[in-house]
Design a protein around this motif. Structure first.
Motif, PDB file in Angstrom:
ATOM      1  N   UNK A 159      -0.815  -5.000  10.763  1.00 46.73           N
ATOM      2  CA  UNK A 159      -2.082  -3.738  11.002  1.00 46.73           C
ATOM      3  C   UNK A 159      -2.585  -3.465   9.897  1.00 46.73           C
ATOM      4  N   UNK A 160      -4.046  -4.207   9.698  1.00 44.45           N
ATOM      5  CA  UNK A 160      -5.017  -4.547   8.663  1.00 44.45           C
ATOM      6  C   UNK A 160      -5.027  -2.695   8.053  1.00 44.45           C
ATOM      7  N   UNK A 161      -4.769  -2.552   7.351  1.00 43.68           N
ATOM      8  CA  UNK A 161      -5.054  -1.178   6.224  1.00 43.68           C
ATOM      9  C   UNK A 161      -6.248  -1.884   4.860  1.00 43.68           C
ATOM     10  N   UNK A 203       5.237  -2.796   4.819  1.00 47.88           N
ATOM     11  CA  UNK A 203       4.041  -3.740   4.178  1.00 47.88           C
ATOM     12  C   UNK A 203       4.597  -4.579   2.894  1.00 47.88           C
ATOM     13  N   UNK A 204       2.992  -5.146   3.057  1.00 46.33           N
ATOM     14  CA  UNK A 204       3.151  -6.178   1.830  1.00 46.33           C
ATOM     15  C   UNK A 204       1.551  -5.643   1.360  1.00 46.33           C
ATOM     16  N   UNK A 205       1.337  -6.179   0.070  1.00 45.91           N
ATOM     17  CA  UNK A 205       0.080  -5.079  -0.458  1.00 45.91           C
ATOM     18  C   UNK A 205      -0.392  -6.972  -1.147  1.00 45.91           C
ATOM     19  N   UNK A 206      -2.149  -7.192  -0.994  1.00 47.54           N
ATOM     20  CA  UNK A 206      -1.768  -8.662  -0.840  1.00 47.54           C
ATOM     21  C   UNK A 206      -3.343  -7.648  -2.619  1.00 47.54           C
ATOM     22  N   UNK A 207      -3.675  -8.788  -3.411  1.00 48.26           N
ATOM     23  CA  UNK A 207      -4.154  -8.481  -4.374  1.00 48.26           C
ATOM     24  C   UNK A 207      -5.749 -10.043  -5.071  1.00 48.26           C
ATOM     25  N   UNK A 208      -6.537  -8.996  -4.495  1.00 48.95           N
ATOM     26  CA  UNK A 208      -7.276 -10.542  -5.536  1.00 48.95           C
ATOM     27  C   UNK A 208      -7.409 -10.979  -6.712  1.00 48.95           C
ATOM     28  N   UNK A 209      -7.844 -11.975  -7.275  1.00 47.06           N
ATOM     29  CA  UNK A 209      -7.743 -12.640  -8.597  1.00 47.06           C
ATOM     30  C   UNK A 209      -8.846 -12.143  -9.347  1.00 47.06           C
ATOM     31  N   UNK A 254      -1.181  -4.668   3.994  1.00 44.76           N
ATOM     32  CA  UNK A 254      -1.185  -4.684   5.106  1.00 44.76           C
ATOM     33  C   UNK A 254       0.036  -4.434   5.578  1.00 44.76           C
ATOM     34  N   UNK A 255      -0.148  -3.786   7.321  1.00 43.11           N
ATOM     35  CA  UNK A 255       1.727  -3.371   7.714  1.00 43.11           C
ATOM     36  C   UNK A 255       2.168  -4.236   8.537  1.00 43.11           C
ATOM     37  N   UNK A 256       2.940  -4.946   8.882  1.00 45.11           N
ATOM     38  CA  UNK A 256       4.024  -5.806   9.247  1.00 45.11           C
ATOM     39  C   UNK A 256       4.602  -4.643  10.778  1.00 45.11           C
ATOM     40  N   UNK A 257       4.507  -4.745  12.101  1.00 42.14           N
ATOM     41  CA  UNK A 257       5.024  -4.084  12.588  1.00 42.14           C
ATOM     42  C   UNK A 257       5.710  -5.196  14.068  1.00 42.14           C
TER      43      UNK A 257
END
Length: 813
Positions: free
Chosen positions: A712-714, A775-781, A733-736
């Motif tokens: 599930x794209x937040x 949940x996963x959190x993605x960080x941009x450089x 990002x939410x993984x279900x």
């Protein structure tokens, strides 16, 4: 003279019930038009309070042998009133009735009534035993001769009791009969239930029509003395209460002001203050001294007394008169559905010294501002207010029409009712509600269908879309936030249909669609029915909203959905296989693997879908067959094993009123079962229409393509930022886990040419239980130079894998 009230009229023999449906079967020979149906020209229909929120609506009595017949259901518990009408060739209407049935409603002798029981209306159903008695009392009404009132006496009424009984008088509205309190108000049932539950004082209730000219003398000098002479009742104001509807409510309030103390309790239901009374300070003091209770009731903004009730309460407040307000009933307007509840509330309060609650009934709201309807000529699309009331208004183009109606899926199960509009100047107008959720509708002018001229969204179908937010009726058909919605493209392609060198199709892609994704997207080809077109699924069936919502919830796999069209009753296989599929594969990043291809359709499209399965097995892995009219063939010992090897699911879906589809599905299911092909069948209440088909699509989509894990794209797109940007907030990002078993430990990684420009909050996820999320959190450089950066988050387990694209665009400073 006291006599037994007339027995209930004999029921309408044309009405019957089977299961959840009520059937109305009228001999065609009795219909004045000698014609069934209610489209252009003559016909037959049933009209009554059968529309949403009790709106007056009509349903066609369609031909069935020598009869004209309609079915309605499932009907919400409550009381319905209806009549039979024959539209004539000149668009006039003739009301007719079953000659064998009695008169149910004195003031509307052509109406029939139908009570549908249920737990929510048990308070106005017949009691099992021990109810009160309803009698008629005749009295002399001056020069006009003998009149009557109806009197309810409690089960324990004793004419010789030492302590006399108090009396509640109920007054009718203009155009009503005093008998309507029972015929449509179900007063006896309400009072019986209150008495049985101990919520009613031991009292009598009198239902009367004092007329309009000299109501004060009629009540005080004739009706009250007649009651006090015939029954063992209290003869002073502290033992009397009076309430009324509309004009009767105004009369009840008038007694408080003209004869303070004549009645100790006053109830105003959809009422207004008499216009000829000024409330002075001494009068206000006398009213407060002589009246224990004044309570106002009003329906929603469809109640003509909505503003008048507010004005009355403001006047009493200004004068210092004490009163209570039940609050605005948001569900209904000036109809018996409202007044029955008012009677239930008021009757339970009078002559009850211990009653302390003086506020709103549950769910009712304040009346703070007057209601002003949308000005004539101001509505360019249906006007939806904050309370779910919807106003429709035409332009002046139909100023000379004889009748204009709203045709739509207004029925409880999605069948089609017609709601009449009223002519206002050169326009036609109506307000309905409150309603919520999705409906599709069109105008019918003199029986001919017309598209709403103001609708610029639906351009390929005569129907228009109406979605009223705020409810729970059709949540999957609501629009999602703009950043969560997929894209719908309209494309043309060179077709294989003779005489149609170019055809159109719609394509839905998910919000995070990546044309360069290494893993190609699975694809669903979705077909419409006969007489429809390539846009019907999106313009009427809300397919895009269904896909958006299911995808946002993580309940379906990322996929592309192609919605082609076909002319007439064409067999679409040749065009699909030789034109549509190659075109879609060359235009979108979709799979060529049959295990990642699905086919579905409704009605004639369902027939074609079943035809593809039995005649071209192995082309697709999943099939959605919604309301097929009949089969397009059968599997045999040659094609059956091929179909079994390549088919993961065949989803059958139809409405229970669609007997042709139900029978066709039964035969198909038997044929497929012979070869062990997995099927699922769902039959829901409904007709051969989109209220069934959008449910079918919603059922089918989560079943196709492996998607044990979904993301599930937040907000995986960081958007545009200028060079030199400050550190960006992480994206979630939410993984279900949509499977029925726990996942096991999952790995989390980044892939793609720019994977090193992003990071994830963890490289593993603990086991996710069935139906749960993580949940996963993605960080941009930070500090990246101008350019477009893309990567893919990969979440994988032993037999599971799901991906999601991540993107950042840095613009030159």
């Amino acid at each position: 003279m006291v006599s037994a009230s007339p027995a209930s009229a004999s029921p309408d023999g044309w009405e019957s019930q089977s299961g959840i449906y009520h059937y109305f079967t009228v001999p065609k020979s009795i219909v004045p038009s000698q014609t069934c149906g209610n489209s252009t020209g003559a016909g037959a229909e049933l009209e009554g309070n059968i529309g949403p929120s009790g709106t007056w609506a009509a349903v066609g009595l369609d031909a069935s042998g020598q009869n004209c017949m309609a079915d309605i259901g499932p009907m919400k518990p409550g009381l319905y009133y209806y009549q039979y009408v024959a539209p004539m060739a000149d668009r006039s209407k003739q009301v007719f009735r079953n000659p064998a049935s009695g008169v149910d409603v004195t003031s509307h002798p052509n109406w029939n009534t139908l009570f549908v029981p249920g737990p929510e209306v048990a308070w106005m159903d017949d009691v099992a035993a021990g109810g009160g008695t309803m009698s008629d009392l005749a009295y002399q009404s001056g020069a006009s001769g003998s009149h009557s009132v109806m009197v309810w006496t409690p089960p324990s009424y004793d004419p010789n009791r030492a302590k006399p009984y108090p009396v509640l008088y109920l007054l009718d509205d203009a155009g009503q009969s005093y008998r309507e309190w029972q015929e449509l108000g179900r007063a006896k049932q309400i009072l019986d239930n209150l008495s049985a539950s101990g919520d009613l004082a031991s009292m009598l209730v009198v239902m009367a029509d004092p007329g309009a000219t000299d109501y004060r003398a009629e009540v005080l000098n004739r009706i009250v003395p007649a009651v006090e002479g015939a029954y063992n009742v209290i003869g002073t104001g502290d033992g009397r209460a009076v309430a009324g509807i509309g004009r009767g409510a105004s009369q009840a309030l008038g007694f408080a002001l003209s004869d303070p103390g004549a009645f100790g309790a006053i109830g105003s239901m959809s009422g207004y203050l008499p216009s000829d009374v000024a409330i002075t300070a001494p009068l206000a003091k006398a009213v407060n001294k002589g009246t224990d209770l004044i309570r106002f009731y009003v329906g929603n903004t469809l109640d003509p007394s909505y503003n008048a009730t507010r004005d009355a309460m403001l006047a009493l407040t200004s004068a210092g008169v004490k009163f209570q307000f039940d609050g605005v009933d948001p569900k209904t307007g000036a109809v018996w559905d409202t007044w029955r509840e008012n009677l239930r509330d008021f009757a339970s309060r009078v002559f009850q010294p211990g009653s302390s609650h003086d506020g709103f009934s549950a769910g009712h709201r304040a009346l703070t501002e007057p209601y002003t309807p949308p000005a004539t000529g101001s509505i360019t699309t249906p006007d939806i207010d904050a309370n779910g009331m919807v106003t429709f208004e035409t332009g002046t183009q139909w100023a000379n029409a004889k009748d204009v109606v709203l045709w739509g899926d207004w029925a409880p199960n999605g069948q089609w009712f017609r709601i009449p509009l009223t002519k206002v100047g050169d326009r036609w107008r109506t307000t309905i509600g409150p309603i919520d959720g999705y409906y599709y509708w069109r105008y019918e002018v003199n029986g001919t269908a017309y598209h709403d001229p103001q609708d610029t969204q639906n351009t390929n179908n005569v129907e228009s879309q109406l979605f009223v937010p705020g409810g729970v009726r059709t949540p999957l058909l609501a629009d999602v936030p703009a950043n969560e919605s997929g894209a719908v493209a309209t494309l043309q392609y060179a077709s294989a249909y003779p005489g149609n060198p170019t055809m159109s199709l719609k394509v839905w892609t998910p919000p995070d669609y990546d044309p360069n994704r290494a893993e190609k997207y699975p694809v669903l080809y979705l077909y419409h029915g006969m007489g429809q077109n390539f846009a019907s699924w999106t313009e009427v069936g809300r397919a895009a909203q269904i896909l958006d919502n299911l995808y946002a919830r993580g309940e379906i796999a990322p996929m592309v959905v192609v919605m082609p069209g076909y002319p007439g009753i064409s067999d679409f296989w040749n065009d699909l296989s030789s034109k549509v599929i190659p075109f879609a594969q060359s235009t979108f990043n979709i799979s060529h693997d049959p295990s990642e291809m699905a086919l579905a359709g409704l009605s004639w499209g369902a027939r074609g879908t079943q035809g593809a399965l039995v005649n071209h097995p192995g082309t697709f892995s999943a099939y959605g067959i919604f309301s097929p009219p009949f089969a397009s063939g059968s599997l045999n010992d040659t094609s059956g094993p091929v179909a079994k090897a390549g088919t993961t699911i065949v989803d059958f879906f139809a409405g229970d009123l669609d007997s042709g589809a139900v029978n066709a599905i039964a035969g198909m299911e038997t044929n497929l079962g012979k070869y062990g092909i997995p099927t699922v069948k769902t039959i829901v209440p409904g007709p051969h229409g989109f209220d069934v088909w959008w449910q079918g699509l919603s059922d089918f989509l989560p079943r196709i393509f492996e998607h044990g894990l979904t993301i599930r794209q937040g907000g995986a797109d960081f958007g545009q930022v200028p060079e030199g940007y400050a550190p960006l907030d992480p994206k979630k990002l939410t993984v279900t886990n949509t499977e029925s078993e726990t996942t096991g430990v999952l790995s989390v990684s980044l892939s793609g040419p720019d994977a090193d420009k992003f990071s994830v909050s963890t490289d593993t996820l603990a086991s996710i239980r069935a139906g749960k999320k993580a949940d996963i959190r993605v960080t941009a450089a930070a500090g990246l130079p101008a350019g477009i950066y893309q990567a893919t988050v990969v979440v994988a387990g032993d037999a599971q894998r799901v991906t999601c694209s991540v993107r950042l665009e840095v613009t030159p400073a």
